[in-house]
Scaffold this motif. Structure first.
Motif, PDB file in Angstrom:
ATOM      1  N   UNK A 111      38.406  65.222  37.452  1.00  0.00           N
ATOM      2  CA  UNK A 111      39.908  65.809  37.490  1.00  0.00           C
ATOM      3  C   UNK A 111      40.554  65.721  36.094  1.00  0.00           C
ATOM      4  N   UNK A 112      40.357  64.976  35.474  1.00  0.00           N
ATOM      5  CA  UNK A 112      41.044  64.409  34.167  1.00  0.00           C
ATOM      6  C   UNK A 112      40.202  65.556  33.012  1.00  0.00           C
ATOM      7  N   UNK A 124      39.816  72.616  31.245  1.00  0.00           N
ATOM      8  CA  UNK A 124      40.322  74.313  31.522  1.00  0.00           C
ATOM      9  C   UNK A 124      41.752  74.560  32.376  1.00  0.00           C
ATOM     10  N   UNK A 125      42.710  73.291  32.948  1.00  0.00           N
ATOM     11  CA  UNK A 125      43.057  73.803  33.675  1.00  0.00           C
ATOM     12  C   UNK A 125      44.362  73.588  32.699  1.00  0.00           C
ATOM     13  N   UNK A 126      44.727  73.235  31.746  1.00  0.00           N
ATOM     14  CA  UNK A 126      46.078  73.170  30.696  1.00  0.00           C
ATOM     15  C   UNK A 126      45.990  74.071  29.620  1.00  0.00           C
ATOM     16  N   UNK A 127      44.507  75.026  29.855  1.00  0.00           N
ATOM     17  CA  UNK A 127      44.686  76.129  28.267  1.00  0.00           C
ATOM     18  C   UNK A 127      44.906  77.115  30.089  1.00  0.00           C
ATOM     19  N   UNK A 128      44.152  77.358  31.403  1.00  0.00           N
ATOM     20  CA  UNK A 128      44.635  78.730  31.951  1.00  0.00           C
ATOM     21  C   UNK A 128      45.957  78.402  32.741  1.00  0.00           C
ATOM     22  N   UNK A 184      47.394  66.868  39.583  1.00  0.00           N
ATOM     23  CA  UNK A 184      47.766  65.702  39.162  1.00  0.00           C
ATOM     24  C   UNK A 184      47.085  64.968  39.947  1.00  0.00           C
ATOM     25  N   UNK A 185      47.542  64.186  40.192  1.00  0.00           N
ATOM     26  CA  UNK A 185      46.341  63.446  40.392  1.00  0.00           C
ATOM     27  C   UNK A 185      47.423  62.346  41.583  1.00  0.00           C
TER      28      UNK A 185
END
Length: 352
Positions: free
Chosen positions: A170-171, A177-181, A186-187
């Motif tokens: 997940x990190x 990917x996720x930050x840019x998108x 969170x976990x």
């Protein structure tokens, strides 16, 4: 305003919805008026809370394996979720010793598949991966202050280690990917939960309920192990809070411990004493250590972060939580058709 108000009309996808925690989460989301899609294997226990509560009729209930990416992605494409909660897992330490490869396939590659589905679904704005308090490197040394979120991750047994890997997957997806998108991720690392409707094997409160219902002596494998216990609704409320907060403002995305106050980190033997008192009939227990596989003798989380960030504090202490288990199961025994109503009543009381 109740945390549930935010979820009215929201499209939510929940993996592992047929499990114990997933069933309670499903009911909370339904009470909120969310549009719920559940993706999971058939209920992992027989009996199961999911079936006794008749939850399948009120959601988009998809029977699927998180190792099956094609089916999972098809479900995402059809549901177009805004918020994703990932609870599906092989959740048992002892089972992980028996089936280590299956445990890793489910908990690691299952997480990869979930992350891929989130990455390739434009509608997702908020994603929460629920892991465990067992993700931390634990050599049973003095951690009286509890594990904090930046402690090393390296669970010992295949279950705990696979959930450590789930965190790391997940990190990586978050940073890659996720930050840019613009997807908030969170976990949540939760401790041991208890509550009505848990029928899993190798869990102390379900063992207590089964024995009490049959009028048998409760067998306790290790009465001196210390664990953080909390009612199942405690972490579920925080899961809903984290997902809501990061949906509204990505600054709330992070890695969070979710556990009870220190006073509710108790020895298993004390927990069983509390249960016997709450059940209120002739029920007792005895210790029969069975020489089972390695499990940490001491485990406690430091939850200062969620208290500081979200102003969180537990609602029910350990005595109240066990009392609610006894209330739930006694009502279920007296009236098997009242399970769903009891869930609703407990959620309403908990949320105030």
């Amino acid at each position: 305003m109740s945390i549930l108000d935010f979820y009215k009309g929201k499209k939510v996808l929940l993996t592992g919805h047929t499990g114990f925690k997933g069933s309670w989460m499903t009911q909370m989301l339904l009470m909120a008026g969310a549009e719920v899609t559940g993706y999971s294997l058939v209920p992992p226990t027989d009996p199961s809370l999911f079936e006794r509560a008749g939850l399948a009729a009120d959601i988009n209930n998809v029977v699927g394996d998180i190792r099956d990416y094609d089916k999972l992605k098809k479900t995402f494409d059809e549901a177009k979720p805004e918020i994703v909660f990932h609870l599906a897992a092989q959740p048992l330490v002892r089972e992980s010793y028996k089936e280590p490869a299956y445990t890793y396939e489910t908990n690691v590659m299952g997480t990869v598949n979930i992350c891929e589905a989130v990455r390739t679904t434009d509608s997702v704005k908020s994603f929460l991966n629920i892991t465990t308090d067992k993700v931390y490197y634990n050599d049973d040394s003095d951690k009286s202050g509890g594990f904090v979120e930046n402690d090393p991750l390296d669970g010992y047994d295949p279950y705990s280690n696979s959930k450590s890997c789930s965190e790391l997957v997940t990190h990586s997806y978050k940073k890659s990917f996720f930050d840019e998108a613009g997807i908030a991720v969170s976990t949540a690392r939760a401790g041991n939960v208890i509550g009505g409707g848990d029928y899993a094997k190798d869990r102390i409160i379900p063992d207590c309920v089964r024995a009490a219902e049959k009028g048998e002596t409760i067998i306790v494998r290790n009465p001196y192990s210390i664990r953080p216990y909390q009612h199942v609704l405690e972490p579920l409320k925080i899961y809903l809070t984290i997902a809501k907060s990061q949906y509204e403002d990505k600054k709330y995305a992070g890695y969070y411990n979710v556990g009870p106050d220190d006073v509710d980190c108790v020895e298993t033997g004390k927990l069983v004493d509390i249960f016997c008192k709450a059940w209120g009939e002739n029920v007792g227990w005895e210790s029969q250590y069975d020489g089972g596989p390695h499990e940490a003798s001491f485990l406690k989380l430091n939850c200062n972060l969620i208290k500081e960030v979200f102003g969180w504090s537990p609602v029910w202490n350990i005595d109240k939580a066990v009392e609610m288990v006894a209330q739930f199961e006694k009502r279920r025994i007296a009236d098997p058709g009242a399970v769903r109503d009891e869930m609703k009543l407990e959620i309403e009381e908990f949320l105030g």
